[in-house]
Motif scaffolding. Structure first.
Motif, PDB file in Angstrom:
ATOM      1  N   ARG A  39       1.235   4.220   8.436  1.00 15.43           N
ATOM      2  CA  ARG A  39       1.832   3.842   7.149  1.00 15.43           C
ATOM      3  C   ARG A  39       1.845   5.016   6.178  1.00 15.43           C
ATOM      4  NH1 ARG A  39       1.966  -1.809   5.932  1.00 15.43           N
ATOM      5  NH2 ARG A  39       1.491  -3.016   7.789  1.00 15.43           N
ATOM      6  N   HIS A  73      -7.736  -0.129  15.352  1.00 14.12           N
ATOM      7  CA  HIS A  73      -6.360  -0.550  15.077  1.00 14.12           C
ATOM      8  C   HIS A  73      -5.995  -0.239  13.616  1.00 14.12           C
ATOM      9  CE1 HIS A  73      -2.687  -2.873  15.475  1.00 14.12           C
ATOM     10  NE2 HIS A  73      -2.959  -3.344  14.264  1.00 14.12           N
ATOM     11  N   CYS A  74      -6.882  -0.605  12.687  1.00  9.52           N
ATOM     12  CA  CYS A  74      -6.616  -0.348  11.256  1.00  9.52           C
ATOM     13  C   CYS A  74      -6.499   1.152  10.988  1.00  9.52           C
ATOM     14  CB  CYS A  74      -7.716  -0.937  10.379  1.00  9.52           C
ATOM     15  SG  CYS A  74      -7.630  -2.735  10.270  1.00  9.52           S
ATOM     16  N   ASP A 122      -8.152  -7.555  12.968  1.00 12.45           N
ATOM     17  CA  ASP A 122      -7.879  -6.261  13.591  1.00 12.45           C
ATOM     18  C   ASP A 122      -9.115  -5.388  13.767  1.00 12.45           C
ATOM     19  OD1 ASP A 122      -4.861  -6.428  13.662  1.00 12.45           O
ATOM     20  OD2 ASP A 122      -5.250  -6.816  11.546  1.00 12.45           O
ATOM     21  N   CYS A 124      -5.632  -7.641   7.744  1.00 13.46           N
ATOM     22  CA  CYS A 124      -6.570  -6.946   8.639  1.00 13.46           C
ATOM     23  C   CYS A 124      -7.746  -7.809   9.106  1.00 13.46           C
ATOM     24  CB  CYS A 124      -7.164  -5.681   8.009  1.00 13.46           C
ATOM     25  SG  CYS A 124      -5.955  -4.515   7.413  1.00 13.46           S
ATOM     26  N   ARG A 142       0.824  -1.221   0.000  1.00 18.35           N
ATOM     27  CA  ARG A 142       0.000   0.000   0.000  1.00 18.35           C
ATOM     28  C   ARG A 142       0.850   1.260   0.000  1.00 18.35           C
ATOM     29  NH1 ARG A 142      -3.899  -1.535   4.843  1.00 18.35           N
ATOM     30  NH2 ARG A 142      -1.910  -2.449   5.469  1.00 18.35           N
ATOM     31  N   CYS A 169      -3.118   2.083  12.256  1.00 15.96           N
ATOM     32  CA  CYS A 169      -2.088   1.395  11.466  1.00 15.96           C
ATOM     33  C   CYS A 169      -1.910   2.117  10.130  1.00 15.96           C
ATOM     34  CB  CYS A 169      -2.502  -0.058  11.242  1.00 15.96           C
ATOM     35  SG  CYS A 169      -1.514  -0.932  10.030  1.00 15.96           S
ATOM     36  N   ILE A 170      -3.027   2.410   9.484  1.00 13.24           N
ATOM     37  CA  ILE A 170      -2.919   2.987   8.144  1.00 13.24           C
ATOM     38  C   ILE A 170      -2.395   4.425   8.211  1.00 13.24           C
ATOM     39  CG2 ILE A 170      -5.245   3.953   7.755  1.00 13.24           C
ATOM     40  CD1 ILE A 170      -3.673   1.590   5.311  1.00 13.24           C
TER      41      ILE A 170
END
Ligand code: 5AD
Ligand code: SF4
Ligand code: FES
Length: 351
Positions: free
Chosen positions: A330, A322-323, A318, A315, A283, A326-327
Motif C-alpha cells: 500500500r 501478511h500485514c 491477518d 486486519c 491509510r 500488505c502495508i
C-alpha cells in the motif's frame, strides 16, 4: 486568491494561525481548497522526511481495562468483551516475529489493566530490551503516576502514546466518566519532562464535537509540541453507549492531518488503523496528506478480534507477516517507500 488559500499559505509559511483563522479554515474550506491544503502538507512532509514511511509493530497485550471511556469497545462495563492477557512468553513471540519481519520499534498497547503492575511492565521492557538492544519500545498503557512513568523510562522504554482525546475539558468529561482532564494533562507533562518521545492526539467526529473543539485541539498541540500525534476518526462500537452515533468522516480527518503537518512540520504522524477501517484507501489517503508512520499489527491472530475498540476494525484475521507485506504494498502503491529504521523524532535524544 481566496481567503482560505491565503490562510493555507500563511500556515505553510509561518506554521501557525490564530484561533479565529483556524476556525474560518475549518468552517469554510471547499473541496478544491482541501486539495490545495493537501498539496502543501505533502510538500512539507517531503521536505522533512522525503518519501519515507516509518513502520512500528503493534502488540495489543491486554484488553482488560478499568476505565469506561464512552466510545471504547473494551471499556470496563462492556460485559460482552472477551477479555485476554498475553503472557511474557507470548509477548516475546510477537517480538521475535516482529524482529524477523524487520521491525525496529515495538508498541506495547493495552487497556488500563491493574494486573500488569509496575514490576510486570518493567520485566516486559527489560526482557525485550535485553534481546533486541537497538529496538525502540513504545508504551501505550494509559494514565500512571510520575514515578511509574520514570521507572518505565529507566527500564528502557523510549516513547509513550497517550492521546489527549479532546482538548475541550467539557467534552472530555462527558466522554470519560470518573476521569479528570487535569490528570490527563499532568500525565502528558510528566512524560515530556521525564524524556520520553511523547505522542498525544485526538479523535475526529466524536458526538457533540464542533470545529471550535478542533481549534482547541490544534492550539493545544501547537503548545505541547509532542513528538508524535495520533489522529483517527471516531467509529461507533456496538456494545458502547455511543453505539448509535455517527462515525467521524474521512474528509475531516484528512483536513486535520494536513493542518497538523503544517503546524508541526517534523512531527511523526501515523496513518491510523481507524482511518483504514473507515475507508479501504484511508491509510493511503492519509500518507498523501503528510502522514509518515504506520503501525501494523503483531498481536497473535487468536486475540486480534478481541481488541475491538470500534466496529469493523481491519486486519483482525491477518497474520503479522501478511500485514507487513500488505502495508508495504500500500505504501509503495501510494508512491512512498518503507523505512524500517527506529525512526526516532529528529529532535529527540535519550536523557
Ligand atoms: N473509535 C475510534 N478510535 C477509538 N479509540 C478508542 N475507541 C475508539 C473508537 N470507538 C482510540 C482512542 C485511544 C486509542 C488507543 O484508540 O483515541 O486513545
Ligand atoms: Fe480503556 Fe483506553 Fe478504551 Fe479508555 S480508550 S476504555 S482507557 S482501553
Ligand atoms: Fe493488515 Fe492490510 S495491513 S491486512
Amino acid at each position: 486568491m481566496s481567503l482560505i488559500k491565503q490562510l493555507i499559505d500563511k500556515l505553510y509559511n509561518e506554521n501557525s494561525l490564530s484561533k479565529e483563522e483556524l476556525l474560518i479554515l475549518l468552517n469554510d474550506i471547499t473541496e478544491e481548497e482541501e486539495k490545495y491544503l493537501a498539496e502543501k502538507s505533502l510538500e512539507i512532509k517531503s521536505k522533512y522526511y522525503g518519501d519515507t514511511v516509518f513502520m512500528r509493530g503493534l502488540i495489543e497485550f491486554t484488553n482488560y481495562c478499568q476505565k469506561n471511556c464512552m466510545y471504547c469497545g473494551i471499556r470496563a462495563a462492556n460485559i460482552n468483551a472477551d477479555r485476554y492477557r498475553l503472557t511474557l512468553d507470548e509477548i516475546m513471540e510477537c517480538c521475535i516475529e516482529g524482529d524477523r519481519l524487520g521491525y525496529k520499534t515495538f508498541v506495547l498497547q493495552g487497556g488500563e489493566d491493574p494486573y500488569f503492575d509496575d514490576d510486570k511492565i518493567i520485566e516486559i521492557i527489560k526482557t525485550i530490551k535485553s534481546r533486541f538492544k537497538d529496538t525502540a519500545i513504545t508504551l501505550s498503557i494509559g494514565e500512571k503516576s510520575y514515578d511509574s512513568y520514570k521507572k518505565f523510562y529507566e527500564a528502557g522504554a523510549d516513547r509513550y502514546l497517550l492521546r489527549h482525546e479532546t482538548a475541550s475539558k467539557e467534552l472530555y468529561e462527558k466522554l470519560h466518566p470518573n476521569m479528570s482532564f487535569e490528570n490527563r494533562m499532568r500525565c502528558l507533562k510528566d512524560l515530556k519532562e521525564i524524556g520520553y518521545q511523547v505522542g498525544a492526539g485526538f479523535m475526529v467526529g466524536l458526538p457533540g464535537q464542533s470545529n471550535e473543539d478542533f481549534v482547541e485541539d490544534l492550539i493545544f498541540l501547537k503548545e505541547l509540541k509532542p513528538h508524535m500525534i495520533g489522529i483517527g476518526p471516531f467509529i461507533s462500537q456496538k456494545d458502547t453507549p455511543l453505539n448509535n452515533e455517527e462515525n467521524g468522516t474521512l474528509e475531516k480527518t484528512l483536513v486535520l492531518l494536513s493542518i497538523i503537518r503544517l503546524m508541526l512540520p517534523n512531527v511523526l504522524l501515523p496513518s491510523t488503523t481507524a482511518l483504514g477501517s473507515l475507508d479501504t484507501k484511508g491509510r493511503e489517503k492519509a500518507l498523501k496528506v503528510g502522514a509518515n508512520v504506520v503501525m501494523p499489527n503483531l498481536s497473535p491472530t487468536s486475540v486480534r478480534e478481541k481488541y475491538a475498540l470500534y466496529d469493523g476494525k481491519i486486519c483482525t484475521g491477518d497474520e503479522a507477516a501478511h500485514c507487513r507485506n500488505c502495508i508495504e504494498g500500500r505504501i509503495k502503491g501510494a508512491g512512498f517507500s518503507v523505512d524500517m529504521s527506529r525512526g526516532d523524532n529528529i529532535n529527540w535524544r535519550r536523557k
